[in-house]
Design a protein around this motif. Structure first.
Motif, short mmCIF file in Angstrom:
data_model
loop_
_atom_site.label_atom_id
_atom_site.label_comp_id
_atom_site.label_asym_id
_atom_site.label_seq_id
_atom_site.Cartn_x
_atom_site.Cartn_y
_atom_site.Cartn_z
N MET A 88 23.14 31.89 38.37
CA MET A 88 22.90 32.43 37.03
C MET A 88 21.86 33.54 37.11
O MET A 88 20.74 33.44 36.57
N ASN A 89 22.23 34.61 37.82
CA ASN A 89 21.33 35.74 38.06
C ASN A 89 21.77 36.94 37.24
O ASN A 89 22.97 37.19 37.07
N LYS A 90 20.80 37.70 36.78
CA LYS A 90 21.11 38.93 36.04
C LYS A 90 21.75 39.95 36.97
O LYS A 90 21.51 39.94 38.18
N THR A 91 22.54 40.82 36.40
CA THR A 91 23.13 41.90 37.18
C THR A 91 23.16 43.17 36.32
O THR A 91 23.04 43.09 35.09
N GLY A 92 23.33 44.30 36.96
CA GLY A 92 23.23 45.57 36.25
C GLY A 92 24.48 45.92 35.46
O GLY A 92 25.57 45.40 35.69
N PHE A 93 24.30 46.86 34.52
CA PHE A 93 25.41 47.32 33.68
C PHE A 93 26.52 47.93 34.53
O PHE A 93 27.70 47.75 34.23
N MET A 94 26.14 48.66 35.59
CA MET A 94 27.14 49.32 36.42
C MET A 94 28.10 48.31 37.05
O MET A 94 29.30 48.59 37.20
N ASN A 95 27.60 47.13 37.41
CA ASN A 95 28.48 46.10 37.96
C ASN A 95 29.53 45.67 36.95
O ASN A 95 30.72 45.53 37.28
N PHE A 96 29.11 45.46 35.71
CA PHE A 96 30.07 45.08 34.66
C PHE A 96 31.08 46.20 34.41
O PHE A 96 32.26 45.94 34.21
N PHE A 97 30.59 47.43 34.42
CA PHE A 97 31.48 48.58 34.21
C PHE A 97 32.54 48.65 35.31
O PHE A 97 33.74 48.81 35.04
N LEU A 98 32.09 48.51 36.57
CA LEU A 98 33.03 48.56 37.69
C LEU A 98 34.00 47.38 37.67
O LEU A 98 35.19 47.53 37.95
N VAL A 99 33.48 46.21 37.33
CA VAL A 99 34.33 45.00 37.30
C VAL A 99 35.44 45.14 36.26
O VAL A 99 36.59 44.73 36.51
N PHE A 100 35.11 45.70 35.11
CA PHE A 100 36.14 45.88 34.08
C PHE A 100 37.31 46.69 34.63
O PHE A 100 38.48 46.31 34.48
N TRP A 101 37.00 47.82 35.27
CA TRP A 101 38.07 48.69 35.77
C TRP A 101 38.73 48.13 37.02
O TRP A 101 39.92 48.34 37.26
N ILE A 102 37.97 47.37 37.81
CA ILE A 102 38.57 46.69 38.97
C ILE A 102 39.64 45.71 38.49
O ILE A 102 40.75 45.66 39.04
N MET A 103 39.31 44.93 37.46
CA MET A 103 40.28 43.96 36.95
C MET A 103 41.46 44.66 36.29
O MET A 103 42.61 44.21 36.40
N PHE A 104 41.20 45.77 35.61
CA PHE A 104 42.27 46.52 34.96
C PHE A 104 43.27 47.05 36.00
O PHE A 104 44.48 46.90 35.85
N PHE A 105 42.75 47.67 37.05
CA PHE A 105 43.63 48.26 38.06
C PHE A 105 44.12 47.24 39.09
O PHE A 105 44.96 47.59 39.94
N SER A 106 43.62 46.01 39.00
CA SER A 106 44.15 44.95 39.87
C SER A 106 45.46 44.37 39.32
O SER A 106 46.18 43.69 40.05
N ILE A 107 45.76 44.64 38.06
CA ILE A 107 46.93 44.06 37.42
C ILE A 107 48.23 44.38 38.17
O ILE A 107 49.02 43.47 38.45
N PRO A 108 48.49 45.65 38.55
CA PRO A 108 49.72 45.92 39.31
C PRO A 108 49.73 45.24 40.69
O PRO A 108 50.79 44.83 41.16
#
Length: 362
Positions: A88-108
């Motif tokens: 349960m550690n804090k993480t930066g905004f950039m990680n969340f931003f990258l994760v959103f697009w990683i999950m989006f482009f992982s769909i195909p």
């Protein structure tokens, strides 16, 4: 004085890192027992909750009471450091931003694995039957679907799998813990027609959590994936309704047809038509896969300071320790066999319902 201060700071950092490394983690027997308990509760209790209370309320209670509550009670009862075990550690905004697009482009990418999985199932059983997620048809129903399928599943399943089970398996090494947890994650969804894709998704989320050293990244990734699926289905329903109003019944039926129907339609295409479809989707897959790879590389670079190296330590681990996973895995196999018999037409639905009721599942 400055040199002394810097040395003191370095010692404090080393001491803190040493404490983190030495924090007590769940054992393999313990996480295996938790997994088996979760599977058995999902089989015997979840269906009844959803039948009695409806998909949304029953599904939310299933996630909270059957998936999240047991590992939390276990950690508290046996005096584990909940925050450190669950990352349960804090993480930066950039990680969340990258994760959103990683999950989006992982769909195909995940979708390709699901297609291969379904082609294999169709080859073995002659048909494919994919149950669609029940999504509300209005704004309130849509919001409820996002809360249940996106929020509750994202939080509860991540706490069990990436929070506790993956941590308990990390003495086998980072790679093995991620892959084994992903396999167990795929099994508990009780759908062998999507097992390949669910496994890949679980492995991806496990890697993101490991690299970021934060369970919040896993929760957000899971939420993003599930919510995108809910949004896609909701928009598909609305498009179908619009087409029906416009009198385009054939188009609306095509839009809402299942995956099995889509595979059947592909078989009707001529060689040239099929080649064009394959080339088109191959191009889409390659482009999205490249973008996905770039985003994943950016995430790896961005988490270079967050990741904590996990050393493989098999000392004291015995093969018998994994026996605690067997009850849960056997239960999943039983469900898979039942679904396979139904899919292949070996047994009719009424007979299967009688069998399941006799053993307390139906």
């Amino acid at each position: 004085m400055e040199e002394f201060s810097m040395e003191q700071n370095n010692l404090e950092v080393q001491e803190e890192e040493s404490q983190i490394e030495n924090v007590k983690m769940p054992g393999i027997i313990q996480v295996g027992t938790l997994y088996s308990i979760a599977v058995i509760l999902m089989v015997f209790v979840s269906t009844r909750l959803q039948t009695t209370l409806g998909f949304n309320l029953g599904g939310a209670l299933s996630e909270i009471l059957l998936i999240m509550l047991p590992p939390l009670v276990f950690l508290i009862l046996f005096r584990f450091d909940v925050k450190r075990v669950l990352r349960m550690n804090k993480t930066g905004f950039m990680n969340f931003f990258l994760v959103f697009w990683i999950m989006f482009f992982s769909i195909p990418v995940v979708g390709l694995f699901n297609i291969l999985n379904m082609l294999l199932v169709k080859l073995l059983f002659g048909t494919v039957e994919i149950a669609q997620i029940p999504v509300g048809s209005d704004a309130l129903g849509f919001l409820a679907s996002v809360l249940v399928i996106g929020v509750s599943a994202g939080i509860c399943e991540e706490l069990l799998f990436r929070g506790v089970i993956q941590r308990g398996l990390e003495r086998l090494g980072a790679v093995k813990s991620i892959l084994i947890t992903a396999f167990l994650f795929g099994l508990i969804h009780f759908d062998f027609q999507k097992l390949f894709g669910t496994f890949l998704l679980g492995a991806l989320i496990g890697f993101l959590v490991y690299r970021s050293n934060s369970i919040f990244v896993g929760i957000f990734a899971h939420f993003t994936n599930n919510s995108i699926a809910v949004v896609a289905l909701f928009l598909s329903m609305k498009m179908s309704e619009y087409m029906k109003k416009m009198g385009m019944t054939n188009m609306s039926e095509m839009n809402t047809s299942g995956v099995g129907d889509a595979l059947s339609e592909l078989q009707k295409l001529s060689g040239i038509q099929l080649a064009i479809v394959i080339v088109f989707y191959l191009m889409v897959f390659i482009i999205t896969a490249v973008i996905f790879g770039v985003l994943l590389y950016a995430f790896i670079k961005n988490t270079s300071k967050d990741v904590k190296e996990i050393k493989e330590d098999k000392s004291g681990i015995r093969a018998v320790d994994f026996a605690s996973f067997i009850p849960g895995i056997l239960m999943v196999i039983l469900i898979y066999v039942c679904n396979g018999l139904l899919l292949g037409g070996t047994i009719d639905a009424e007979a299967m319902r009688s069998f399941l009721k006799a053993i307390g599942i139906g």
